[in-house]
Design a protein around this motif. Structure first.
Motif, PDB file in Angstrom:
ATOM      1  N   ALA A  88      40.900  30.677  34.265  1.00 55.64           N
ATOM      2  CA  ALA A  88      41.290  32.171  34.431  1.00 55.64           C
ATOM      3  C   ALA A  88      41.758  32.780  32.994  1.00 55.64           C
ATOM      4  O   ALA A  88      42.867  32.197  32.224  1.00 55.64           O
ATOM      5  N   ARG A  89      41.378  33.942  32.847  1.00 54.95           N
ATOM      6  CA  ARG A  89      41.671  34.788  31.565  1.00 54.95           C
ATOM      7  C   ARG A  89      42.269  36.348  32.217  1.00 54.95           C
ATOM      8  O   ARG A  89      41.306  36.937  32.407  1.00 54.95           O
ATOM      9  N   ILE A  90      43.645  36.179  32.571  1.00 51.46           N
ATOM     10  CA  ILE A  90      43.935  37.435  33.474  1.00 51.46           C
ATOM     11  C   ILE A  90      44.336  38.362  32.773  1.00 51.46           C
ATOM     12  O   ILE A  90      44.866  38.478  31.541  1.00 51.46           O
ATOM     13  N   ALA A 127      38.234  39.076  29.596  1.00 50.51           N
ATOM     14  CA  ALA A 127      38.892  38.883  30.837  1.00 50.51           C
ATOM     15  C   ALA A 127      37.898  38.353  31.795  1.00 50.51           C
ATOM     16  O   ALA A 127      36.914  38.872  31.983  1.00 50.51           O
ATOM     17  N   ASN A 128      38.298  37.128  32.515  1.00 46.98           N
ATOM     18  CA  ASN A 128      37.405  37.010  33.747  1.00 46.98           C
ATOM     19  C   ASN A 128      38.233  36.900  35.094  1.00 46.98           C
ATOM     20  O   ASN A 128      37.584  36.648  36.180  1.00 46.98           O
ATOM     21  N   VAL A 129      39.469  37.304  35.044  1.00 47.02           N
ATOM     22  CA  VAL A 129      40.051  37.788  36.352  1.00 47.02           C
ATOM     23  C   VAL A 129      40.800  38.912  36.209  1.00 47.02           C
ATOM     24  O   VAL A 129      41.394  39.321  35.186  1.00 47.02           O
ATOM     25  N   ILE A 130      40.717  39.763  37.193  1.00 45.34           N
ATOM     26  CA  ILE A 130      41.128  41.476  37.047  1.00 45.34           C
ATOM     27  C   ILE A 130      42.221  41.360  38.147  1.00 45.34           C
ATOM     28  O   ILE A 130      41.826  41.024  39.244  1.00 45.34           O
ATOM     29  N   LEU A 131      43.639  41.537  37.539  1.00 44.66           N
ATOM     30  CA  LEU A 131      44.779  41.790  38.691  1.00 44.66           C
ATOM     31  C   LEU A 131      45.007  43.146  38.717  1.00 44.66           C
ATOM     32  O   LEU A 131      45.256  44.066  37.861  1.00 44.66           O
ATOM     33  N   ASP A 132      45.047  43.703  40.075  1.00 46.71           N
ATOM     34  CA  ASP A 132      44.866  45.304  40.268  1.00 46.71           C
ATOM     35  C   ASP A 132      46.282  45.636  41.322  1.00 46.71           C
ATOM     36  O   ASP A 132      46.410  44.520  42.116  1.00 46.71           O
ATOM     37  N   TRP A 133      46.386  46.766  41.501  1.00 52.02           N
ATOM     38  CA  TRP A 133      47.380  47.352  42.564  1.00 52.02           C
ATOM     39  C   TRP A 133      46.730  48.333  43.275  1.00 52.02           C
ATOM     40  O   TRP A 133      45.866  49.233  42.861  1.00 52.02           O
ATOM     41  N   THR A 134      47.175  48.686  44.357  1.00 49.66           N
ATOM     42  CA  THR A 134      46.705  49.717  45.370  1.00 49.66           C
ATOM     43  C   THR A 134      47.874  49.927  46.171  1.00 49.66           C
ATOM     44  O   THR A 134      48.975  49.216  46.192  1.00 49.66           O
ATOM     45  N   CYS A 135      47.748  51.022  46.968  1.00 54.98           N
ATOM     46  CA  CYS A 135      48.948  51.273  47.991  1.00 54.98           C
ATOM     47  C   CYS A 135      49.380  49.957  48.866  1.00 54.98           C
ATOM     48  O   CYS A 135      50.463  49.853  49.360  1.00 54.98           O
ATOM     49  N   ALA A 136      48.160  49.203  49.297  1.00 55.11           N
ATOM     50  CA  ALA A 136      48.219  48.042  50.026  1.00 55.11           C
ATOM     51  C   ALA A 136      49.325  46.918  49.114  1.00 55.11           C
ATOM     52  O   ALA A 136      49.653  45.819  49.780  1.00 55.11           O
ATOM     53  N   SER A 137      49.593  47.056  47.838  1.00 60.34           N
ATOM     54  CA  SER A 137      50.128  46.141  46.996  1.00 60.34           C
ATOM     55  C   SER A 137      51.808  45.799  47.693  1.00 60.34           C
ATOM     56  O   SER A 137      52.170  44.735  47.849  1.00 60.34           O
ATOM     57  N   GLY A 197      30.676  36.824  38.431  1.00 60.24           N
ATOM     58  CA  GLY A 197      31.295  35.704  37.796  1.00 60.24           C
ATOM     59  C   GLY A 197      33.018  36.157  37.287  1.00 60.24           C
ATOM     60  O   GLY A 197      33.766  35.332  37.525  1.00 60.24           O
ATOM     61  N   VAL A 198      33.110  37.447  37.539  1.00 61.15           N
ATOM     62  CA  VAL A 198      34.612  38.078  37.222  1.00 61.15           C
ATOM     63  C   VAL A 198      35.064  37.854  38.337  1.00 61.15           C
ATOM     64  O   VAL A 198      34.665  38.679  39.601  1.00 61.15           O
ATOM     65  N   ARG A 199      36.573  37.616  38.678  1.00 66.81           N
ATOM     66  CA  ARG A 199      37.181  37.470  39.781  1.00 66.81           C
ATOM     67  C   ARG A 199      38.028  38.594  39.911  1.00 66.81           C
ATOM     68  O   ARG A 199      38.444  39.219  38.887  1.00 66.81           O
ATOM     69  N   TYR A 200      38.389  39.304  41.396  1.00 64.91           N
ATOM     70  CA  TYR A 200      39.119  40.230  41.419  1.00 64.91           C
ATOM     71  C   TYR A 200      40.335  40.193  42.446  1.00 64.91           C
ATOM     72  O   TYR A 200      39.819  39.554  43.480  1.00 64.91           O
ATOM     73  N   ILE A 201      41.449  40.211  41.962  1.00 64.84           N
ATOM     74  CA  ILE A 201      42.643  39.697  42.738  1.00 64.84           C
ATOM     75  C   ILE A 201      43.561  40.896  42.823  1.00 64.84           C
ATOM     76  O   ILE A 201      43.390  41.622  42.102  1.00 64.84           O
ATOM     77  N   MET A 202      44.414  40.985  44.016  1.00 69.03           N
ATOM     78  CA  MET A 202      45.253  42.054  44.030  1.00 69.03           C
ATOM     79  C   MET A 202      46.564  41.721  44.350  1.00 69.03           C
ATOM     80  O   MET A 202      46.826  40.459  44.872  1.00 69.03           O
ATOM     81  N   TYR A 203      47.640  42.459  43.734  1.00 66.09           N
ATOM     82  CA  TYR A 203      49.133  42.121  43.687  1.00 66.09           C
ATOM     83  C   TYR A 203      49.686  42.199  45.120  1.00 66.09           C
ATOM     84  O   TYR A 203      49.458  43.651  45.321  1.00 66.09           O
ATOM     85  N   ASP A 229      38.844  38.151  45.788  1.00 70.15           N
ATOM     86  CA  ASP A 229      38.893  36.558  45.459  1.00 70.15           C
ATOM     87  C   ASP A 229      40.385  35.801  45.699  1.00 70.15           C
ATOM     88  O   ASP A 229      40.484  34.894  45.904  1.00 70.15           O
ATOM     89  N   GLY A 230      41.377  36.688  45.805  1.00 73.37           N
ATOM     90  CA  GLY A 230      42.484  36.235  45.978  1.00 73.37           C
ATOM     91  C   GLY A 230      43.798  37.449  46.050  1.00 73.37           C
ATOM     92  O   GLY A 230      43.429  38.462  45.670  1.00 73.37           O
ATOM     93  N   LEU A 231      44.836  36.928  46.246  1.00 72.65           N
ATOM     94  CA  LEU A 231      46.083  37.639  46.116  1.00 72.65           C
ATOM     95  C   LEU A 231      47.319  37.170  45.466  1.00 72.65           C
ATOM     96  O   LEU A 231      47.283  35.963  45.271  1.00 72.65           O
ATOM     97  N   TRP A 232      47.754  38.002  44.621  1.00 73.97           N
ATOM     98  CA  TRP A 232      48.803  37.518  43.647  1.00 73.97           C
ATOM     99  C   TRP A 232      50.148  37.803  44.365  1.00 73.97           C
ATOM    100  O   TRP A 232      50.568  39.059  44.551  1.00 73.97           O
ATOM    101  N   PHE A 233      50.761  37.009  45.023  1.00 72.91           N
ATOM    102  CA  PHE A 233      51.919  37.123  46.026  1.00 72.91           C
ATOM    103  C   PHE A 233      53.194  36.872  45.224  1.00 72.91           C
ATOM    104  O   PHE A 233      53.645  35.974  44.629  1.00 72.91           O
ATOM    105  N   ASP A 234      53.727  38.113  45.008  1.00 72.92           N
ATOM    106  CA  ASP A 234      55.032  38.097  44.170  1.00 72.92           C
ATOM    107  C   ASP A 234      56.219  37.843  45.093  1.00 72.92           C
ATOM    108  O   ASP A 234      56.138  38.132  46.432  1.00 72.92           O
TER     109      ASP A 234
END
Length: 748
Positions: free
Chosen positions: A75-77, A105-115, A146-152, A243-248
């Motif tokens: 991953a290159r985040i 980048a091949n992994v995108i970390l994003d935010w929404t109201c659901a974060s 091939g790019v992965r999309y994950i949510m905070y 593709d995944g969740l970034w659980f803080d």
């Protein structure tokens, strides 16, 4: 014993072969506030099963089966909101994604109201957020295969903006329906003084992500209704195409702001009821004080880990039930040490119940003093060795301040250390996860990483060492007790790591949970390990009898059981050759069975760290001469008595660090140069003609030796000589280099 490690690895392979603020989103039924910055922290069950798609928790002791995909290893985040040159009012979200991918980048970390907004926990607001996520995930996967999309997500902390606009530390009239603390007061974690973990931005010393008008609530994973809704939301998120969740922040609160200190959450009614249900014990009703001699308090300290571990485990199994390829990435700033005890989020636990950990570490935001770099690397290696033992990659969220004349110099050195330690790179130019350090540098770095993924992140890499250093969570929990003022044992642990790095003695970090691996090592160091169970002591005793060399430091080493209860004598007094109360300030060494034991009440490794003072950024408090004196004392008075030859020898100065690894086709040696680093200078002095001698696995024959300089265009061959099981070569070193040693197949 190094031969056993090499052959075991070959056999296993043979068998196998056959922050920035979140973007503003419009959500029906919810007042649309300005975005709240992503958090950066230096701080961190099984009740009734939840209905629907939620999966019952496991025991929380078995690592999850790995996915068939390994995108997390390479991953290159990037978050798409970190471009300083961008006017976000002129750019669409899609433009930002396209730019991030174009930059490598091949992994995108994003935010929404659901974060982390509690108003998006369920109902129409959640449905709107889920639809937005589906559309975004579809765009990323369709436009950029091939790019992965994950949510905070931050399930255990909810921040609500605009609740306290007058700054009086209370919910404003008319905002009651938006206040989580008022709508669900029983969901909050509770501290040892009986107060709920509810905060407002006007309170003193609030972290930056709690804005001036914000309400911040830390939530109890023991509360059945909150847990049910959170797990149902997790299942919905896993079905959106993410593709995944970034659980803080998988934490129980301990310190927060000026007015919430040493609180030992969670002592809410729900948590106390669950503690009683699971242990049969009853906690006092807050307020009360910790009693470290009380068996109930001792059990509570251990149970807090269980509460977090089982909640994360159930969360992971919930998302995997929806999508087995979904990845749960746990963000944690907790190092091996007192923060584990404080926030009940041990780095030893998270890999058992998640797919990988995104560690967070500051400490090199600016060009600090020399020992800061060693300390930074030591922390990374401790984490990496733990994650490697679970077969997991390691991500790192770290920081280098953007905008200074020397930023690029520091960014290069920082990246070399991060990659040298084996981490996936995600570095921010400010405290909010939200600013690229230098756009051109990151583009070049990501291009270089992509070209050399196999070298940087080979999945079979393991530390190549015949020496292990034991980390004792029990000692940290029940002797350091979550208190930095008495954390001598943690200082001894990290002092040992930095001291060994400077002394060119390769090591691997083991925990007391890994006693079954002792036969892989010739020597084991216990730096002020004071709390040890009888069974663990017996494992060490048997290992020494079989030929192991045990090195133990500390006046009270092994004097306490696994819960910190005192013994009348050392658990290993027979090995030490001296009883508690009779030991002088000297080194005791003796043969035991086929092995050897070196014991001293001296604390050279702790004195070394205190003299180095890596926490002092400028180095004004550092005493390099005394630190070097303590390093030499350890080598000459303690290490020399052990009689163990390390696997690497070199004429390089202590400021050049070597990290050897073993892989399926040979060895990989990473070299890092810290020579000449001082406060304000992040450019190391180049080193020429360094001689390295590496002990090979028994019977190995070298086929080739080649090197790759950090950000270098290509590998180049290195001349070498092999005599029996010894390999020698010389090396010139700028910042860092990767040396690949290919071994001929055993059949040749």
């Amino acid at each position: 014993m190094r031969t056993l490690l090499f052959l075991t690895l070959l056999l296993s392979l043979t068998l196998t072969a056959c922050g920035r603020p979140a973007p503003v989103t419009t959500t029906p039924g919810v007042e649309n506030p300005a975005p709240v910055p992503a958090r950066v922290t230096e701080t961190p069950f099984a009740a009734s099963p939840a209905p629907g798609t939620v999966v019952p928790p496991s025991s929380g002791t078995t690592p999850l089966a790995p996915s068939s995909t390994d995108w997390t290893r390479t991953a290159r985040i990037v978050t798409p909101y970190d471009y300083p040159e961008v006017d976000f009012t002129d750019w669409e979200w899609e433009d930002l994604i396209d730019q991030a991918v174009a930059d490598g980048a091949n992994v995108i970390l994003d935010w929404t109201c659901a974060s982390d907004g509690w108003e998006c926990l369920s109902g129409p607001p959640l449905e709107a957020a889920l639809e937005e996520i589906r559309q975004r995930a579809d765009y990323v996967h369709t436009r950029h295969p091939g790019v992965r999309y994950i949510m905070y997500v931050g399930p255990l902390e909810a921040v609500t903006e605009g609740v306290d606009k007058d700054g009086d530390g209370q919910v404003d009239p008319g905002q009651e329906s938006r206040s989580l603390a008022m709508q669900h007061p029983d969901w909050a974690q509770v501290g040892i003084d009986g107060r709920p973990a509810v905060f407002y931005g006007s309170m003193p010393e609030m972290p930056f992500w709690v804005c001036e008008t914000c309400e911040d609530v830390w939530l109890s994973p023991a509360h059945p209704e909150f847990r049910r809704l959170t797990l149902e939301k997790a299942a919905r998120l896993a079905s959106t195409g993410l593709d995944g969740l970034w659980f803080d922040v998988p934490f129980l609160t301990f310190d927060f702001g000026e007015g919430w200190q040493s609180q030992w959450a969670d002592l809410s009614p729900a948590a106390r009821a669950l503690f009683h249900q699971q242990t049969g014990l009853t906690l006092p009703t807050p307020p009360f004080e910790p009693d470290w001699e009380d068996a109930i308090w001792q059990e509570y300290v251990a149970w807090r880990y269980r509460l977090i571990r089982e909640f994360v485990d159930e969360y992971a199994r919930t998302v995997h039930a929806v999508n087995p390829e979904f990845r749960l990435i746990m963000e944690s700033s907790v190092q091996l040490g007192p923060l584990s005890t404080q926030y009940a989020a041990s780095p030893l636990d998270l890999p058992m119940v998640s797919d990988l950990t995104a560690h967070e570490l500051g400490g090199l935001e600016r060009p600090y003093q020399y020992y800061a770099y060693l300390d930074f690397l030591s922390a990374l290696l401790a984490w990496r060795h733990v994650d490697m033992s679970f077969g997991q990659p390691s991500w790192l969220l770290s920081y280098v301040e953007a905008g200074h004349p020397d930023t690029l110099d520091l960014a290069r050195l920082h990246a070399a250390i991060v990659l040298g330690a084996g981490f996936n790179y995600y570095t921010s130019g400010d405290e909010g996860m939200s600013r690229v350090v230098d756009p051109e540098f990151r583009r070049a770095l990501f291009s270089w990483i992509a070209a050399h993924e196999e070298t940087l992140y080979a999945p079979t890499l393991r530390p190549y060492a015949n020496v292990a250093v034991l980390y004792s969570q029990a000692t940290v929990d029940y002797r350091d007790r979550g208190d930095w003022e008495i954390s001598d044992r943690t200082d001894a642990f990290y002092g040992t790591l930095s001291l060994l790095l400077e002394s060119h003695i390769p090591f691997e970090v083991l925990s007391e949970r890994q006693m079954e691996r002792l036969d892989e090592f010739d020597a084991l160091i216990l730096p002020q390990v004071e709390a040890l169970s009888d069974a663990q002591a017996e494992s060490l005793r048997a290992w020494v009898q079989r030929g192991g060399t045990l090195i133990v430091t500390g006046e009270e080493a092994t004097l306490y059981d696994e819960r910190g209860n005192p013994r009348p004598d050392y658990a290993l007094a027979d090995l030490f050759g001296v009883h508690f109360g009779e030991a002088d300030w000297q080194v005791y060494a003796q043969g035991v069975g086929a092995g050897r034991v070196v014991y001293t009440p001296l604390n050279d490794e702790q004195e070394y760290l205190w003299a180095a003072a890596p926490w002092d950024e400028s180095g004004e408090e550092s005493d390099p001469e005394y630190a070097e004196e303590m390093r030499r004392a350890f080598l000459e008075e303690i290490w020399a008595e052990a009689g163990v030859a390390p696997l690497l020898e070199t004429d390089a100065p202590p400021s050049v660090v070597f990290l050897p690894y073993i892989r399926e086709d040979g060895l990989s040696l990473r070299a890092l140069n810290f020579t000449g680093l001082t406060y304000g200078n992040a450019v190391p002095a180049p080193q020429e003609g360094l001689t390295v001698r590496l002990t090979l696995p028994t019977g190995a024959r070298v086929a080739s030796v080649r090197a790759l300089d950090f950000l270098g265009d290509a590998f180049y061959n290195i001349g070498y000589t092999q005599e029996s099981d010894s390999l020698s070569f010389s090396l010139d070193l700028d910042r860092a280099a990767w040396i690949e040693i290919r071994l001929a197949p055993l059949s040749e």
